[in-house]
Design an enzyme around this catalytic site. Structure first.
Site, short mmCIF file in Angstrom:
data_model
loop_
_atom_site.label_atom_id
_atom_site.label_comp_id
_atom_site.label_asym_id
_atom_site.label_seq_id
_atom_site.Cartn_x
_atom_site.Cartn_y
_atom_site.Cartn_z
N HIS A 143 -24.34 31.79 -49.77
CA HIS A 143 -23.38 31.38 -48.75
C HIS A 143 -22.07 31.10 -49.48
O HIS A 143 -22.09 30.63 -50.63
CB HIS A 143 -23.74 30.06 -48.07
CG HIS A 143 -25.07 30.00 -47.38
ND1 HIS A 143 -26.23 29.75 -48.06
CD2 HIS A 143 -25.40 30.10 -46.07
CE1 HIS A 143 -27.24 29.71 -47.17
NE2 HIS A 143 -26.76 29.92 -45.97
N ASP A 152 -21.98 27.81 -51.24
CA ASP A 152 -22.83 27.61 -52.43
C ASP A 152 -22.07 27.93 -53.70
O ASP A 152 -22.35 27.35 -54.75
CB ASP A 152 -24.04 28.56 -52.43
CG ASP A 152 -24.82 28.55 -51.14
OD1 ASP A 152 -24.89 27.49 -50.51
OD2 ASP A 152 -25.37 29.62 -50.79
N GLU A 169 -30.85 36.12 -38.30
CA GLU A 169 -32.07 35.45 -38.79
C GLU A 169 -32.58 34.48 -37.75
O GLU A 169 -31.97 33.43 -37.52
CB GLU A 169 -31.73 34.74 -40.11
CG GLU A 169 -32.94 34.10 -40.76
CD GLU A 169 -32.59 33.48 -42.12
OE1 GLU A 169 -31.76 34.03 -42.86
OE2 GLU A 169 -33.16 32.41 -42.41
N GLU A 197 -37.97 35.01 -41.55
CA GLU A 197 -38.37 34.00 -42.54
C GLU A 197 -39.71 33.37 -42.16
O GLU A 197 -39.90 32.98 -41.00
CB GLU A 197 -37.27 32.93 -42.63
CG GLU A 197 -37.63 31.78 -43.55
CD GLU A 197 -36.43 30.93 -43.96
OE1 GLU A 197 -35.31 31.46 -44.02
OE2 GLU A 197 -36.64 29.73 -44.20
N HIS A 226 -39.52 29.86 -40.54
CA HIS A 226 -38.95 29.88 -39.19
C HIS A 226 -39.98 30.38 -38.19
O HIS A 226 -40.05 29.90 -37.05
CB HIS A 226 -37.71 30.77 -39.15
CG HIS A 226 -36.60 30.30 -40.05
ND1 HIS A 226 -35.39 30.95 -40.12
CD2 HIS A 226 -36.49 29.26 -40.89
CE1 HIS A 226 -34.60 30.33 -40.98
NE2 HIS A 226 -35.26 29.30 -41.47
N ASP A 241 -36.99 36.55 -45.58
CA ASP A 241 -36.80 35.34 -46.37
C ASP A 241 -38.19 34.80 -46.64
O ASP A 241 -38.89 34.32 -45.74
CB ASP A 241 -35.95 34.30 -45.60
CG ASP A 241 -34.46 34.48 -45.87
OD1 ASP A 241 -34.09 35.47 -46.52
OD2 ASP A 241 -33.67 33.62 -45.43
N ASP A 249 -38.69 22.26 -41.62
CA ASP A 249 -38.50 23.43 -42.46
C ASP A 249 -38.58 23.04 -43.93
O ASP A 249 -37.58 22.65 -44.52
CB ASP A 249 -37.12 24.01 -42.11
CG ASP A 249 -36.90 25.39 -42.68
OD1 ASP A 249 -37.86 25.97 -43.21
OD2 ASP A 249 -35.76 25.88 -42.57
N ASP A 272 -39.35 24.93 -46.61
CA ASP A 272 -38.84 25.92 -47.57
C ASP A 272 -39.53 25.87 -48.93
O ASP A 272 -38.87 25.84 -49.98
CB ASP A 272 -37.32 25.74 -47.78
CG ASP A 272 -36.50 26.31 -46.62
OD1 ASP A 272 -36.99 27.20 -45.92
OD2 ASP A 272 -35.35 25.85 -46.44
N ASP A 288 -36.01 32.25 -50.02
CA ASP A 288 -35.31 31.14 -49.36
C ASP A 288 -36.22 29.92 -49.52
O ASP A 288 -36.78 29.41 -48.55
CB ASP A 288 -35.04 31.49 -47.89
CG ASP A 288 -34.00 30.57 -47.28
OD1 ASP A 288 -33.70 29.54 -47.91
OD2 ASP A 288 -33.51 30.87 -46.18
C1 XUL Z 1 -31.99 27.98 -42.95
C2 XUL Z 1 -31.99 29.31 -43.56
C3 XUL Z 1 -30.70 29.76 -44.15
C4 XUL Z 1 -30.43 31.21 -43.97
C5 XUL Z 1 -29.06 31.64 -44.43
O1 XUL Z 1 -33.20 27.59 -42.43
O2 XUL Z 1 -33.00 29.98 -43.61
O3 XUL Z 1 -30.72 29.43 -45.50
O4 XUL Z 1 -31.37 31.99 -44.62
O5 XUL Z 1 -28.05 30.90 -43.84
CO CO Z 2 -33.43 31.82 -44.42
#
Ligand code: XUL
Ligand code: CO
Length: 435
Positions: free
Chosen positions: A101, A104, A232, A268, A271, A296, A307, A309, A339
């Site tokens: 991003h 970042d 996404e 993802e 998600h 992702d 979430d 991750d 991710d």
């Molecule tokens: C948030 C997420 C983000 C996107 C990119 O849950 O997955 O990091 O992948 O903005």
């Molecule tokens: Co993501």
């Protein structure tokens, strides 16, 4: 000259399944050919800049736990140091891609103009680093969810000035992605949703989001960006309800605004779980519409409901995910972006490496299992057999017919269906032979 951040860690090599070296690949062997393609070219791994280098260890109840030489992340000198460390990690891992991003990679300076200037400067710097590295850009994206200006949405904000700011931000990020030869451009709508319907005109917000995405597509063609535009899906968090809820919702949205031929999905795992689906469900829905773009890769905790991750560590789950990716023909511009972030107690540089090594090995095992299942053909044979009745001319003709004619045929032929086993356990046992 090395930053010294990863001192003592040698480049990660493939040592085979019997290696006891904690920092070696046991399954990820980039040159190994799987279904006619090198493993590296199948998996197309990417490191996510935000989790590995920008996130400082905060969670909803506590602040920073990581102390890094590029903190605080508020000036260009430290942004360059962060990039130096990031490329050292990409080189150690031998990953072909990374993702960012804007927020970042550059410091947050305040004004739009200043942020654009530092984004251009840091992406020039990163471009030079890319020339000396094998690592390319899988995708770039704009962070339009962290700063307070985005609190009521970006393209869906009730304030047209925020829409303008979002359009300007995405243009800058698309230019930077194009400059770095990015393979895709991603839009994840963290705040494109609402907290309460009491203050939200849902219909107007969706129309603005549709128009915004159309502008992104128009701009892609204008600058000759050859990559894929990806959205996404995620159902909630940070918004209570996000418009890009899941794959099916995104597909309906893209169709409504005439963008189904232009935009694909970045799916993802975490998600999917938040939306009450499995990863393979989301992948299969996207693939069925020819809209599976990229993934992702991560893992959500099944109890926490938010979430998390985490890095993947479940081979059977990952195998089913890659089964759908391979069945859809594999990645073209897409890839496997981690991710995923460390747990906030994992403080050491080595933890960052170990997390990626483990995640890459899990994915390699999943890919090999998926390829073996496809090559064996057991699941595809079972599917073909289950739907074989539809190959008969009578069944095909029925789809061109009407209710009254079908009723007449049911009566004339005395059709009484004979239920057949779905054989789920047998198929689950079959999958377990490969994972
Ligand atoms: C948030 C997420 C983000 C996107 C990119 O849950 O997955 O990091 O992948 O903005
Ligand atoms: Co993501």
């Amino acid at each position: 000259m090395s930053t010294g951040f990863f001192d003592g860690i040698a480049p990660i090599r493939y040592e085979g399944p019997d290696s006891a070296n904690p920092l070696a690949y046991r399954h990820y062997n980039p040159d190994e050919v799987v279904m006619g393609k090198r493993m590296e070219d199948h998996l197309r791994f990417a490191v996510a800049y935000w989790h590995s280098f920008a996130w400082e260890g905060q969670d909803p109840f506590g602040g920073q736990t990581f102390v890094r030489p590029w903190h605080p992340q508020d000036d260009m000198g430290r942004a360059r140091l962060k990039a130096d460390v990031a490329f050292e990690m990409f080189d150690l891992l031998g990953v072909p891609f990374f993702c960012w991003h804007d927020a970042d990679i550059r410091p947050e300076q305040g004004s739009y103009a200043e942020n654009l200037r530092t984004l251009e400067e840091i992406t020039d710097y990163i471009g030079v680093k890319m020339e000396g590295s094998k690592t390319g850009l899988l995708w770039g994206t704009a962070n339009m969810f962290s700063h307070r200006r985005w609190m009521a949405g970006a393209s869906t904000n009730p304030d047209p000035d925020v829409f303008a700011y979002a359009a300007a931000t995405v243009k800058g990020c698309m230019d930077a992605t194009h400059k770095l030869d990015g393979q895709n451009y991603v839009l994840w709508g963290g705040r494109e949703g609402y907290e309460t319907l009491l203050n939200t005109d849902l219909r107007q917000e969706l129309d603005h989001m549709g128009r915004f995405l159309a502008m992104v597509v128009e701009y892609k063609h204008k600058i000759g960006f050859a990559g894929t535009i990806l959205v996404e899906p995620k159902p909630q968090e940070p918004s209570k309800h996000q418009y890009d809820f899941d794959a099916a919702t995104c597909i309906g949205f893209l169709r409504k605004y005439g963008l189904e031929g232009e935009v694909k999905l970045n799916i993802e795992q975490g998600h999917a779980i938040l939306a009450g689906h499995s990863f393979e469900h989301e992948l299969a829905v996207a693939a069925a519409e020819g809209m599976l773009g990229s993934i992702d890769m991560n893992r959500n905790d099944y109890q926490s409901g938010w979430d998390t991750d985490q890095f993947p560590n479940n081979v059977p789950e990952v195998a089913l995910a890659y089964y759908h990716v391979l069945k859809a023909g594999g990645f073209t511009t897409g890839g496997t972006n981690f991710d995923a972030k460390l747990r906030r107690q994992s403080l050491d540089a080595e933890d960052l490496i170990a997390a990626h090594v483990g995640g890459m090995d899990i994915c390699a095992r999943g890919l090999k299992a998926a390829a073996a299942m496809l090559e064996d053909g057991g699941l595809e044979d079972a599917l073909a057999e289950r739907y074989a009745g539809w190959e008969s001319p009578a069944a095909q003709a029925m789809l061109e017919s009407d209710l009254a004619s079908i009723q007449a045929r049911v009566l004339a032929e005395g059709i009484e269906p004979e239920p057949r086993s779905g054989r789920q356990e047998r198929l689950e046992n079959y999958v377990n032979r490969f994972v």
